[in-house]
Motif scaffolding. Sequence first.
Motif, short mmCIF file in Angstrom:
data_model
loop_
_atom_site.label_atom_id
_atom_site.label_comp_id
_atom_site.label_asym_id
_atom_site.label_seq_id
_atom_site.Cartn_x
_atom_site.Cartn_y
_atom_site.Cartn_z
N MET A 129 3.58 32.74 -44.07
CA MET A 129 3.67 31.98 -42.84
C MET A 129 5.08 32.04 -42.27
O MET A 129 5.25 31.99 -41.06
N ASP A 130 6.08 32.14 -43.14
CA ASP A 130 7.45 32.21 -42.66
C ASP A 130 7.67 33.48 -41.83
O ASP A 130 8.36 33.44 -40.80
N ALA A 131 7.10 34.61 -42.26
CA ALA A 131 7.26 35.86 -41.52
C ALA A 131 6.58 35.77 -40.16
O ALA A 131 7.12 36.22 -39.15
N ILE A 132 5.40 35.17 -40.12
CA ILE A 132 4.68 35.00 -38.86
C ILE A 132 5.49 34.10 -37.93
O ILE A 132 5.67 34.41 -36.74
N GLN A 133 6.00 33.00 -38.44
CA GLN A 133 6.79 32.09 -37.62
C GLN A 133 8.05 32.77 -37.11
O GLN A 133 8.42 32.62 -35.93
N ALA A 134 8.72 33.54 -37.96
CA ALA A 134 9.93 34.25 -37.53
C ALA A 134 9.62 35.24 -36.42
O ALA A 134 10.39 35.38 -35.47
N ASN A 150 12.07 37.23 -33.93
CA ASN A 150 12.66 38.14 -34.91
C ASN A 150 11.76 39.37 -35.02
O ASN A 150 10.79 39.40 -35.78
N ALA A 151 12.09 40.41 -34.25
CA ALA A 151 11.24 41.60 -34.16
C ALA A 151 11.08 42.32 -35.50
O ALA A 151 10.07 42.98 -35.72
N GLU A 152 12.04 42.19 -36.39
CA GLU A 152 11.94 42.85 -37.69
C GLU A 152 10.80 42.29 -38.54
O GLU A 152 10.30 42.96 -39.43
N GLU A 153 10.41 41.06 -38.28
CA GLU A 153 9.34 40.41 -39.04
C GLU A 153 7.96 40.72 -38.49
O GLU A 153 6.95 40.43 -39.13
N LEU A 154 7.89 41.31 -37.30
CA LEU A 154 6.59 41.53 -36.65
C LEU A 154 5.64 42.40 -37.46
O LEU A 154 4.49 41.99 -37.69
#
Length: 52
Positions: free
Chosen positions: A1-6, A11-15
């Motif tokens: 969920m943290d990556a989705i929220q980022a 934060n394009a690197e997390e997409l």
Amino acid sequence: MDAIQAAVEGNAEELPKSIMYMYALKEQAIGLMSQPLDSQYNAGPTFEYPSN
């Protein structure tokens, strides 16, 4: 969920990672939304993200 929220926060690197996670959650979400709460409504996610 943290990556989705980022990713949502810009934060394009997390997409790419967040897309992979969302697809991984697909079957669990379908299962959840198939659970009846009563004769009129089914369960579903609340889409809330607790901030730390």
